[in-house]
Design a protein around this motif. Sequence first.
Motif, PDB file in Angstrom:
ATOM      1  N   LYS A 186      38.686  42.256  39.228  1.00  0.00           N
ATOM      2  CA  LYS A 186      39.664  41.767  40.295  1.00  0.00           C
ATOM      3  C   LYS A 186      39.863  42.964  41.207  1.00  0.00           C
ATOM      4  N   ILE A 187      39.971  42.553  42.500  1.00  0.00           N
ATOM      5  CA  ILE A 187      40.115  43.509  43.443  1.00  0.00           C
ATOM      6  C   ILE A 187      41.599  43.300  43.799  1.00  0.00           C
ATOM      7  N   VAL A 194      42.988  39.845  45.684  1.00  0.00           N
ATOM      8  CA  VAL A 194      42.326  39.275  46.757  1.00  0.00           C
ATOM      9  C   VAL A 194      40.845  38.901  46.830  1.00  0.00           C
ATOM     10  N   ALA A 195      40.434  39.473  45.335  1.00  0.00           N
ATOM     11  CA  ALA A 195      38.838  38.588  45.138  1.00  0.00           C
ATOM     12  C   ALA A 195      38.736  38.927  43.876  1.00  0.00           C
ATOM     13  N   VAL A 196      37.785  37.951  43.349  1.00  0.00           N
ATOM     14  CA  VAL A 196      37.389  38.125  41.855  1.00  0.00           C
ATOM     15  C   VAL A 196      35.938  37.783  41.735  1.00  0.00           C
ATOM     16  N   VAL A 213      36.526  35.512  47.408  1.00  0.00           N
ATOM     17  CA  VAL A 213      37.242  36.332  48.212  1.00  0.00           C
ATOM     18  C   VAL A 213      38.495  35.235  48.684  1.00  0.00           C
ATOM     19  N   ASP A 214      39.620  35.841  48.741  1.00  0.00           N
ATOM     20  CA  ASP A 214      40.790  35.020  49.372  1.00  0.00           C
ATOM     21  C   ASP A 214      40.447  34.710  50.807  1.00  0.00           C
ATOM     22  N   LEU A 226      33.320  43.934  45.600  1.00  0.00           N
ATOM     23  CA  LEU A 226      33.049  43.147  44.677  1.00  0.00           C
ATOM     24  C   LEU A 226      31.666  43.512  43.949  1.00  0.00           C
ATOM     25  N   CYS A 227      30.783  43.397  44.759  1.00  0.00           N
ATOM     26  CA  CYS A 227      29.281  43.641  44.466  1.00  0.00           C
ATOM     27  C   CYS A 227      29.125  45.257  43.937  1.00  0.00           C
ATOM     28  N   TYR A 228      29.787  46.049  44.747  1.00  0.00           N
ATOM     29  CA  TYR A 228      29.562  47.408  44.279  1.00  0.00           C
ATOM     30  C   TYR A 228      30.271  47.739  42.713  1.00  0.00           C
TER      31      TYR A 228
END
Length: 275
Positions: A186-187, A194-196, A213-214, A226-228
């Motif tokens: 989760k970000i 805001v992103a998963v 992503v939202d 997310l990828c990092y």
Amino acid sequence: MDIQKIRYLEKIAADGHKALEIEEYKDWELRFSKGYTSRANSIRLMGDPIENPIENPIEEIDSEVDEKLAYAEAEYAKRGLPTIFKLTDADKAFSDYLESHGYTVNQPTDVMMLTLDGADYLLKVSENVKDMVRATVNIPGDVNLSTTPDGWFEPYFEFEEMTDKTQQELCKLIHSNVTIDKTYIKILKEGRVVAVASLAIENGYSLLQNVVVDPTLRGQGLGKKLCYAAIAASKSQEADYSYLQVIESNKVALNLYKKLGYEKLYTYWYMKKEK
């Protein structure tokens, strides 16, 4: 690409998105999940096309092929589902055979891979995965990693606009059915997710999936973050490879993955016959 490698990657990818019901019928794997996703409701070929005459319709096809196809179609019809095959570059001849039997091609998808031993240029080595991601990606937002989906499904459903309760429950069931190592990413920005994304790791291969992503915040680099995070988490769990599946028409995602160093291995597609 080596056919056996394709078969192996297809198997572990299926383990990372595991159908609720699986039946092996000769050298076909029939998967059923009440219609939730084609991946979990399709037939996977397990045989070697060199030895398997069903994949070379130019030569004489034995009667067993028609019997297997009839059996599979009946099993899917029993469950009120269309019959779907998930085929790869190793199955082009069989794909043509199915097309001659009323099946159509759907959703060509590329399988891409990044060798993690060569991905150190993406990551500033740190003892802490969160610090590793923050140090590398200068994008606002905290990274949260967990082996359980606590607080993960709600934003995932929201961002995917999945409002159907039955579909939501099936999604949760499929995740709980996966028995290999899982990581949920989760970000968070200003305390809000805001992103998963999620990972499913088996035998050194880390499957990156459910990247979303939202919609109101797209274009701000959160997909990259997310990828990092996924790469860092995969390395921290001693995976050797990160791999993913991306629909060929999704040019934005394809370009992002290419920039990160992912390379295409092969393509898969679905062959569908309506019930």
